[in-house]
Write a protein that holds these residues in place. Structure first.
Motif, PDB file in Angstrom:
ATOM      1  N   MET A   1      42.948  34.352  41.418  1.00  0.00           N
ATOM      2  CA  MET A   1      43.024  35.766  41.153  1.00  0.00           C
ATOM      3  C   MET A   1      42.837  36.495  42.486  1.00  0.00           C
ATOM      4  O   MET A   1      41.961  36.159  43.269  1.00  0.00           O
ATOM      5  CB  MET A   1      41.932  36.132  40.145  1.00  0.00           C
ATOM      6  N   ASP A   2      43.653  37.501  42.700  1.00  0.00           N
ATOM      7  CA  ASP A   2      43.565  38.282  43.929  1.00  0.00           C
ATOM      8  C   ASP A   2      42.484  39.352  43.809  1.00  0.00           C
ATOM      9  O   ASP A   2      42.285  39.940  42.740  1.00  0.00           O
ATOM     10  CB  ASP A   2      44.909  38.968  44.216  1.00  0.00           C
ATOM     11  N   HIS A   3      41.810  39.619  44.907  1.00  0.00           N
ATOM     12  CA  HIS A   3      40.818  40.689  44.952  1.00  0.00           C
ATOM     13  C   HIS A   3      41.494  42.042  44.775  1.00  0.00           C
ATOM     14  O   HIS A   3      42.619  42.245  45.230  1.00  0.00           O
ATOM     15  CB  HIS A   3      40.095  40.700  46.297  1.00  0.00           C
ATOM     16  N   VAL A   4      40.783  42.941  44.116  1.00  0.00           N
ATOM     17  CA  VAL A   4      41.230  44.330  43.979  1.00  0.00           C
ATOM     18  C   VAL A   4      40.034  45.236  44.198  1.00  0.00           C
ATOM     19  O   VAL A   4      38.882  44.798  44.111  1.00  0.00           O
ATOM     20  CB  VAL A   4      41.846  44.628  42.592  1.00  0.00           C
ATOM     21  N   GLU A   5      40.320  46.480  44.486  1.00  0.00           N
ATOM     22  CA  GLU A   5      39.307  47.530  44.499  1.00  0.00           C
ATOM     23  C   GLU A   5      39.657  48.507  43.393  1.00  0.00           C
ATOM     24  O   GLU A   5      40.833  48.789  43.156  1.00  0.00           O
ATOM     25  CB  GLU A   5      39.269  48.252  45.842  1.00  0.00           C
ATOM     26  N   LEU A   6      38.641  49.007  42.726  1.00  0.00           N
ATOM     27  CA  LEU A   6      38.811  49.990  41.667  1.00  0.00           C
ATOM     28  C   LEU A   6      37.970  51.201  42.033  1.00  0.00           C
ATOM     29  O   LEU A   6      36.875  51.053  42.568  1.00  0.00           O
ATOM     30  CB  LEU A   6      38.349  49.424  40.322  1.00  0.00           C
ATOM     31  N   SER A   7      38.474  52.392  41.724  1.00  0.00           N
ATOM     32  CA  SER A   7      37.690  53.570  42.090  1.00  0.00           C
ATOM     33  C   SER A   7      37.757  54.622  40.999  1.00  0.00           C
ATOM     34  O   SER A   7      38.707  54.705  40.228  1.00  0.00           O
ATOM     35  CB  SER A   7      38.169  54.155  43.418  1.00  0.00           C
ATOM     36  N   ALA A   8      36.703  55.410  40.966  1.00  0.00           N
ATOM     37  CA  ALA A   8      36.600  56.596  40.117  1.00  0.00           C
ATOM     38  C   ALA A   8      36.030  57.686  41.015  1.00  0.00           C
ATOM     39  O   ALA A   8      35.784  57.452  42.208  1.00  0.00           O
ATOM     40  CB  ALA A   8      35.693  56.307  38.926  1.00  0.00           C
ATOM     41  N   ALA A   9      35.770  58.833  40.454  1.00  0.00           N
ATOM     42  CA  ALA A   9      35.343  59.988  41.258  1.00  0.00           C
ATOM     43  C   ALA A   9      34.163  59.676  42.171  1.00  0.00           C
ATOM     44  O   ALA A   9      34.166  60.039  43.339  1.00  0.00           O
ATOM     45  CB  ALA A   9      35.011  61.154  40.338  1.00  0.00           C
ATOM     46  N   ASP A  10      33.148  59.020  41.662  1.00  0.00           N
ATOM     47  CA  ASP A  10      31.947  58.798  42.475  1.00  0.00           C
ATOM     48  C   ASP A  10      31.591  57.322  42.604  1.00  0.00           C
ATOM     49  O   ASP A  10      30.451  56.983  42.899  1.00  0.00           O
ATOM     50  CB  ASP A  10      30.764  59.584  41.908  1.00  0.00           C
ATOM     51  N   LEU A  11      32.571  56.450  42.400  1.00  0.00           N
ATOM     52  CA  LEU A  11      32.345  55.010  42.480  1.00  0.00           C
ATOM     53  C   LEU A  11      33.480  54.307  43.201  1.00  0.00           C
ATOM     54  O   LEU A  11      34.640  54.661  43.021  1.00  0.00           O
ATOM     55  CB  LEU A  11      32.279  54.382  41.076  1.00  0.00           C
ATOM     56  N   LEU A  12      33.120  53.301  43.968  1.00  0.00           N
ATOM     57  CA  LEU A  12      34.094  52.366  44.511  1.00  0.00           C
ATOM     58  C   LEU A  12      33.615  50.974  44.120  1.00  0.00           C
ATOM     59  O   LEU A  12      32.487  50.594  44.465  1.00  0.00           O
ATOM     60  CB  LEU A  12      34.214  52.478  46.027  1.00  0.00           C
ATOM     61  N   LEU A  13      34.435  50.257  43.403  1.00  0.00           N
ATOM     62  CA  LEU A  13      34.142  48.874  43.040  1.00  0.00           C
ATOM     63  C   LEU A  13      35.000  48.006  43.941  1.00  0.00           C
ATOM     64  O   LEU A  13      36.227  48.136  43.961  1.00  0.00           O
ATOM     65  CB  LEU A  13      34.484  48.604  41.575  1.00  0.00           C
ATOM     66  N   ARG A  14      34.328  47.121  44.696  1.00  0.00           N
ATOM     67  CA  ARG A  14      35.040  46.279  45.644  1.00  0.00           C
ATOM     68  C   ARG A  14      34.490  44.865  45.558  1.00  0.00           C
ATOM     69  O   ARG A  14      33.364  44.657  45.095  1.00  0.00           O
ATOM     70  CB  ARG A  14      34.901  46.829  47.052  1.00  0.00           C
ATOM     71  N   PRO A  15      35.253  43.896  46.022  1.00  0.00           N
ATOM     72  CA  PRO A  15      34.728  42.528  46.053  1.00  0.00           C
ATOM     73  C   PRO A  15      33.492  42.455  46.957  1.00  0.00           C
ATOM     74  O   PRO A  15      33.342  43.238  47.901  1.00  0.00           O
ATOM     75  CB  PRO A  15      35.881  41.713  46.641  1.00  0.00           C
ATOM     76  N   TRP A  16      32.631  41.518  46.649  1.00  0.00           N
ATOM     77  CA  TRP A  16      31.422  41.311  47.453  1.00  0.00           C
ATOM     78  C   TRP A  16      31.786  40.841  48.851  1.00  0.00           C
ATOM     79  O   TRP A  16      32.747  40.103  49.034  1.00  0.00           O
ATOM     80  CB  TRP A  16      30.510  40.293  46.767  1.00  0.00           C
ATOM     81  N   GLN A  17      30.971  41.256  49.825  1.00  0.00           N
ATOM     82  CA  GLN A  17      31.152  40.889  51.225  1.00  0.00           C
ATOM     83  C   GLN A  17      29.850  40.299  51.748  1.00  0.00           C
ATOM     84  O   GLN A  17      28.764  40.643  51.267  1.00  0.00           O
ATOM     85  CB  GLN A  17      31.519  42.127  52.052  1.00  0.00           C
ATOM     86  N   ASP A  18      29.955  39.442  52.760  1.00  0.00           N
ATOM     87  CA  ASP A  18      28.770  38.803  53.327  1.00  0.00           C
ATOM     88  C   ASP A  18      27.683  39.807  53.703  1.00  0.00           C
ATOM     89  O   ASP A  18      26.495  39.552  53.512  1.00  0.00           O
ATOM     90  CB  ASP A  18      29.138  37.967  54.550  1.00  0.00           C
ATOM     91  N   GLY A  19      28.084  40.959  54.210  1.00  0.00           N
ATOM     92  CA  GLY A  19      27.125  41.967  54.630  1.00  0.00           C
ATOM     93  C   GLY A  19      26.327  42.599  53.500  1.00  0.00           C
ATOM     94  O   GLY A  19      25.376  43.345  53.747  1.00  0.00           O
ATOM     95  N   ASP A  20      26.680  42.283  52.242  1.00  0.00           N
ATOM     96  CA  ASP A  20      25.965  42.834  51.092  1.00  0.00           C
ATOM     97  C   ASP A  20      24.675  42.083  50.783  1.00  0.00           C
ATOM     98  O   ASP A  20      23.861  42.553  49.986  1.00  0.00           O
ATOM     99  CB  ASP A  20      26.858  42.804  49.841  1.00  0.00           C
ATOM    100  N   ALA A  21      24.482  40.926  51.388  1.00  0.00           N
ATOM    101  CA  ALA A  21      23.336  40.085  51.033  1.00  0.00           C
ATOM    102  C   ALA A  21      21.985  40.799  51.164  1.00  0.00           C
ATOM    103  O   ALA A  21      21.153  40.694  50.252  1.00  0.00           O
ATOM    104  CB  ALA A  21      23.357  38.789  51.832  1.00  0.00           C
ATOM    105  N   PRO A  22      21.699  41.533  52.249  1.00  0.00           N
ATOM    106  CA  PRO A  22      20.396  42.205  52.328  1.00  0.00           C
ATOM    107  C   PRO A  22      20.172  43.217  51.191  1.00  0.00           C
ATOM    108  O   PRO A  22      19.075  43.301  50.640  1.00  0.00           O
ATOM    109  CB  PRO A  22      20.421  42.897  53.690  1.00  0.00           C
ATOM    110  N   ALA A  23      21.206  43.963  50.821  1.00  0.00           N
ATOM    111  CA  ALA A  23      21.070  44.941  49.739  1.00  0.00           C
ATOM    112  C   ALA A  23      20.875  44.244  48.396  1.00  0.00           C
ATOM    113  O   ALA A  23      20.119  44.729  47.543  1.00  0.00           O
ATOM    114  CB  ALA A  23      22.285  45.862  49.697  1.00  0.00           C
ATOM    115  N   VAL A  24      21.547  43.114  48.196  1.00  0.00           N
ATOM    116  CA  VAL A  24      21.367  42.350  46.953  1.00  0.00           C
ATOM    117  C   VAL A  24      19.941  41.809  46.890  1.00  0.00           C
ATOM    118  O   VAL A  24      19.285  41.878  45.844  1.00  0.00           O
ATOM    119  CB  VAL A  24      22.405  41.211  46.847  1.00  0.00           C
ATOM    120  N   LEU A  25      19.453  41.273  47.986  1.00  0.00           N
ATOM    121  CA  LEU A  25      18.078  40.761  48.012  1.00  0.00           C
ATOM    122  C   LEU A  25      17.089  41.878  47.681  1.00  0.00           C
ATOM    123  O   LEU A  25      16.172  41.685  46.871  1.00  0.00           O
ATOM    124  CB  LEU A  25      17.760  40.149  49.377  1.00  0.00           C
ATOM    125  N   ALA A  26      17.280  43.050  48.252  1.00  0.00           N
ATOM    126  CA  ALA A  26      16.401  44.185  47.954  1.00  0.00           C
ATOM    127  C   ALA A  26      16.477  44.551  46.473  1.00  0.00           C
ATOM    128  O   ALA A  26      15.448  44.807  45.836  1.00  0.00           O
ATOM    129  CB  ALA A  26      16.764  45.380  48.828  1.00  0.00           C
TER     130      ALA A  26
END
Length: 175
Positions: A1-26
């Motif tokens: 399955m190919d990655h996609v981004e989805l958006s609404a007025a105040d949201l961006l849904l994107r595939p996870w990225q390596d740089g997200d790890a600190p925020a996920v841990l928090a």
């Protein structure tokens, strides 16, 4: 399955990225988030592995999104389709404490649900949450998922105990 981004007025849904790890841990260090999620993330290495697993859609059995603020890129939560099989799947979500009560989770669930029905051709998506988590029940209801019943002691959550769960679902033909 190919990655996609989805958006609404105040949201961006994107595939996870390596740089997200600190925020996920928090996020997982928040007691409420940890309570309703069964996977402990004791350190940054575990959070990085979690992010990599959710960022790999190649098996076609899940599509996991980081829910972010489109203006700042700040992580506000997660929403994932999982157990994709045929025309059915399950959906799950969590939000960081600062984003709770602002409608992000239900908006993200609606956005992914619409994409799953329209693009992936799914017909039924199930959503389960612990009965003891009424905020999650409100998310399900606001996202148009109808309550179908209670599953007795069906899932072991972050506290290590089995909890009863509410089963909600949406069908592609639901309004």
């Amino acid at each position: 399955m190919d990655h996609v981004e989805l958006s609404a007025a105040d949201l961006l849904l994107r595939p996870w990225q390596d740089g997200d790890a600190p925020a996920v841990l928090a996020a997982m260090r928040d007691p409420q988030t940890a309570q309703w999620n069964p996977w402990p993330l004791p350190d940054l290495a575990a959070a990085a592995a979690w992010v990599r697993a959710r960022g790999d859609w190649s098996a076609g059995d899940h599509a996991s999104f980081a829910v972010t603020d489109p203006a700042t890129g700040e992580l506000t939560g997660s929403v994932s389709l999982h157990r994709i099989h045929g025309d059915e799947a399950s959906i799950g979500y969590w939000t960081v404490p600062a984003a709770r009560g602002r409608g992000f989770a239900s908006a993200a669930v609606r956005l992914v649900t619409g994409w799953a029905f329209g693009t992936l051709g799914l017909y039924r998506i199930e959503l389960c949450h612990a009965v003891a988590n009424p905020a999650s029940c409100r998310v399900a209801e606001r996202a148009g998922y109808l309550w179908e019943g209670t599953l007795r002691q069906s899932h072991r959550y972050g506290d290590g105990k089995r909890h009863d769960e509410h089963l909600h679902a949406r069908l592609a033909v639901d309004p």
